[in-house]
Design a protein around this motif. Structure first.
Motif, short mmCIF file in Angstrom:
data_model
loop_
_atom_site.label_atom_id
_atom_site.label_comp_id
_atom_site.label_asym_id
_atom_site.label_seq_id
_atom_site.Cartn_x
_atom_site.Cartn_y
_atom_site.Cartn_z
N THR A 356 0.83 -1.20 0.00
CA THR A 356 0.00 0.00 0.00
C THR A 356 0.87 1.25 0.00
OG1 THR A 356 -0.14 -0.13 2.42
CG2 THR A 356 -1.96 -1.06 1.16
N SER A 357 0.25 2.36 -0.41
CA SER A 357 0.99 3.62 -0.48
C SER A 357 0.11 4.78 -0.05
CB SER A 357 1.47 3.87 -1.91
OG SER A 357 2.05 5.16 -2.03
N HIS A 358 0.72 5.71 0.70
CA HIS A 358 0.08 6.98 1.04
C HIS A 358 0.67 8.14 0.23
CE1 HIS A 358 -1.36 4.65 4.47
NE2 HIS A 358 -2.26 5.59 4.64
N ALA A 359 1.58 7.82 -0.69
CA ALA A 359 2.21 8.87 -1.48
C ALA A 359 1.23 9.45 -2.50
CB ALA A 359 3.45 8.32 -2.19
N ALA A 360 0.37 8.60 -3.03
CA ALA A 360 -0.68 9.05 -3.96
C ALA A 360 -2.01 8.85 -3.25
CB ALA A 360 -0.62 8.25 -5.26
N ARG A 361 -2.48 9.90 -2.58
CA ARG A 361 -3.67 9.79 -1.73
C ARG A 361 -4.95 9.68 -2.57
NH1 ARG A 361 -3.96 12.81 3.29
NH2 ARG A 361 -5.53 14.09 2.28
N ARG A 362 -5.81 8.76 -2.12
CA ARG A 362 -7.12 8.63 -2.75
C ARG A 362 -8.12 8.24 -1.67
NH1 ARG A 362 -9.49 3.95 -5.70
NH2 ARG A 362 -11.41 4.70 -6.65
N LEU A 363 -9.19 9.01 -1.53
CA LEU A 363 -10.15 8.79 -0.47
C LEU A 363 -11.03 7.58 -0.76
CD1 LEU A 363 -11.59 9.68 2.14
CD2 LEU A 363 -13.02 11.18 0.74
N HIS A 364 -11.13 6.69 0.22
CA HIS A 364 -12.06 5.56 0.19
C HIS A 364 -12.97 5.74 1.39
CE1 HIS A 364 -9.49 3.26 -2.69
NE2 HIS A 364 -8.55 4.00 -2.12
N LEU A 365 -14.26 5.92 1.15
CA LEU A 365 -15.17 6.32 2.22
C LEU A 365 -16.54 5.69 2.03
CD1 LEU A 365 -16.06 8.22 4.62
CD2 LEU A 365 -16.53 9.95 2.87
N GLY A 366 -17.11 5.15 3.09
CA GLY A 366 -18.50 4.72 3.03
C GLY A 366 -18.80 3.50 3.86
N TYR A 367 -20.10 3.27 4.07
CA TYR A 367 -20.55 2.06 4.74
C TYR A 367 -20.23 0.84 3.89
CZ TYR A 367 -23.42 4.63 8.16
OH TYR A 367 -23.87 5.43 9.17
N ARG A 368 -20.06 -0.30 4.57
CA ARG A 368 -19.79 -1.55 3.88
C ARG A 368 -20.63 -2.68 4.47
NH1 ARG A 368 -18.12 1.65 0.84
NH2 ARG A 368 -15.96 2.02 0.19
N ALA A 369 -21.25 -3.47 3.59
CA ALA A 369 -21.90 -4.72 3.97
C ALA A 369 -21.05 -5.84 3.40
CB ALA A 369 -23.32 -4.78 3.42
N ALA A 404 -13.74 -11.40 1.65
CA ALA A 404 -15.18 -11.19 1.74
C ALA A 404 -15.73 -10.64 0.44
CB ALA A 404 -15.50 -10.20 2.88
N SER A 405 -17.02 -10.88 0.22
CA SER A 405 -17.72 -10.16 -0.83
C SER A 405 -18.32 -8.93 -0.18
CB SER A 405 -18.81 -11.03 -1.45
OG SER A 405 -19.73 -11.48 -0.47
N VAL A 406 -18.08 -7.76 -0.77
CA VAL A 406 -18.38 -6.48 -0.12
C VAL A 406 -19.21 -5.62 -1.04
CG1 VAL A 406 -17.36 -4.44 0.97
CG2 VAL A 406 -16.17 -6.63 1.12
N SER A 407 -20.17 -4.90 -0.45
CA SER A 407 -20.95 -3.92 -1.20
C SER A 407 -21.06 -2.65 -0.38
CB SER A 407 -22.34 -4.46 -1.52
OG SER A 407 -23.04 -4.77 -0.33
N ASP A 408 -21.44 -1.55 -1.04
CA ASP A 408 -21.61 -0.30 -0.32
C ASP A 408 -23.03 -0.22 0.23
OD1 ASP A 408 -23.29 0.50 -2.40
OD2 ASP A 408 -21.84 1.89 -3.28
N ALA A 409 -23.39 0.93 0.79
CA ALA A 409 -24.68 1.07 1.45
C ALA A 409 -25.85 0.89 0.50
CB ALA A 409 -24.77 2.44 2.13
N ASN A 410 -25.63 1.13 -0.79
CA ASN A 410 -26.72 1.02 -1.76
C ASN A 410 -26.69 -0.29 -2.54
OD1 ASN A 410 -27.78 3.64 -1.18
ND2 ASN A 410 -26.03 4.50 -2.29
N GLY A 411 -25.83 -1.20 -2.12
CA GLY A 411 -25.78 -2.51 -2.74
C GLY A 411 -24.83 -2.65 -3.90
#
Length: 436
Positions: A356-369, A404-411
């Motif tokens: 992983t790298s923090h040199a090229a920042r990219r926001l990952h945000l949200g609920y997860r199911a 895991a199989s993952v989805s966001d708040a809206n499926g």
């Protein structure tokens, strides 16, 4: 008998909810009251400040991620207190498009469920009587909610305050306080929110200053009088079961993002929590059944973690025969390497193939199911979880099988499903609860 409570909310983020909440918590405690703090939503930084201000653990309440029984059980932690004070997230009615068992994650859901009146914090910058129109809209938007009063923030002058109060008198909403504009009371921030409570150089002094500021400009007696609530009805809390009975948990400035209600639930189910500090080069307890690395800020301490030979050796030894799990920051530490903001690569535990790298920042945000495709300690494959993801790291390489199989708040499907290699597992989302 229910404990009276309040929800401190605002039309949007940045209005001053946290400043006011911390000042109120400390001021009320200094008056001799026992105050139970809560935080709406998945934020894991503010509750640590709440705890410092109120000398009482703060719990997250989340209408999207939590089943009704869990919300009620956690609200029941207020028993024995004189007052419950909850800090809202974002704007009062802001949430995701889809709903969970009790709502869409909005602070209004929790206030409505608990019967807590809302104290509306309004940033008065650049307006006067017009602020009353905003307050009136919030007061009328949901008839099931009661806006008990308004506290203005960033008031420029006595004349400005008088105009604001005139507008509120016109719409018939009480003004419970007016906070002058101050820049010296702001708490330091980082990209994920406030700097962690344990990192604040003189937090007690800062909280005392906030309390004095609130006492001078907020009618605390009226605030207390406005509180009300209804008795919670705890049922099966639907917490994920303890992932192990003897659980070694990393706990320091690099690994601090673990929800208090999870620890509470695991301990109530009989698990023994064995804390250790990777930054102090401590190895996990040799007789632990499992090691759990929570999220945090490992990128700020990557050099120390890479040099923590005792910690890394103990972690690798444990992983040969027993499960290890990492969340977000902890997941990154289980990988091959972590590139910090300056572009320097630090070798990590090497138990997963993740880079992983923090040199090229990219926001990952949200609920997860999520639905587990493999066990995580005692949590079996097929277990459904709800959680939240919030980080700026970029995946450079991730060769292992998905956890895991993952989805966001809206499926919608989320491509990032974590990793697994033998009994070592990791995800970028922070677990909040079982499927609501």
């Amino acid at each position: 008998m229910s404990v009276p409570g309040l929800m401190i909310a605002a039309p949007s983020s940045g209005a001053g909810k946290t400043t006011l909440t911390l000042g109120c918590l400390r001021a009320l405690v200094q008056q001799g009251l026992a105050v139970q703090p809560f935080k709406n939503g998945p934020d894991y930084i503010d509750p640590a400040f709440h705890r410092a201000a109120a000398s009482r653990a703060s719990f997250n309440l989340d209408s999207w991620a939590m089943a009704p029984g869990l919300i009620d059980a956690l609200a029941g932690q207020a028993q024995g207190a004189d007052l419950a004070v909850a800090e809202a997230s974002m704007g009062l009615f802001d949430g995701v498009a889809s709903t969970g068992a009790t709502g869409n994650g909005a602070s209004a859901d929790v206030a409505r469920r608990m019967g807590w009146p809302v104290i509306l914090v309004l940033d008065a910058s650049g307006q006067a009587q017009s602020a009353a129109a905003t307050a009136l809209g919030f007061a009328r938007f949901d008839p099931a909610l009661r806006v008990a009063g308004v506290i203005f923030n960033k008031v420029a002058s006595p004349r400005h305050e008088s105009l604001l109060r005139a507008g509120m008198a016109q719409v018939g909403l009480p003004v419970l306080g007016a906070l002058p504009r101050r820049t010296d009371l702001a708490l330091p921030e980082r990209h994920l929110g406030l700097v962690q409570a344990q990192e604040h150089a003189d937090l007690d002094s800062a909280l005392d200053k906030l309390a004095a500021f609130v006492r001078d400009h907020v009618d605390l007696a009226a605030l207390i009088a406005a509180a009300s609530g209804q008795a919670a009805q705890p049922s099966a809390a639907q917490l994920p079961p303890p992932p192990a009975q003897r659980l070694a948990v990393a706990r320091d400035a690099a690994f601090s993002f673990l929800y208090p209600h999870l620890l509470l639930g695991w301990q109530a189910a009989g698990a023994q929590i064995l804390p250790f500090s990777p930054l102090a080069d401590e190895a996990p307890a040799p007789d632990a059944d499992m090691v759990w690395l929570p999220g945090g800020y490992p990128e700020l301490h990557a050099g120390r973690i890479a040099a923590a030979g005792n910690f890394l050796a103990g972690l690798r030894h444990h992983a040969q025969t027993r499960p290890v799990h990492g969340e977000c920051g902890g997941y990154m530490v289980l990988g091959q390497g972590l590139v910090d903001k300056a572009g320097t690569r630090h070798a990590m535990a090497g138990l997963l193939g993740l880079e992983t790298s923090h040199a090229a920042r990219r926001l990952h945000l949200g609920y997860r199911a999520a639905r587990l495709l493999a066990p995580v300690g005692a949590m079996a494959a097929g277990t459904s979880l709800r959680g939240h993801e919030f980080h700026y790291s970029t995946i450079l390489s991730q060769p292992d099988q998905a956890l895991a199989s993952v989805s966001d708040a809206n499926g919608a499907v989320v491509a990032e499903g974590g990793s697994r290699r033998g009994q070592v597992t990791g995800t970028f989302f922070h677990m909040i609860a079982g499927q609501a």
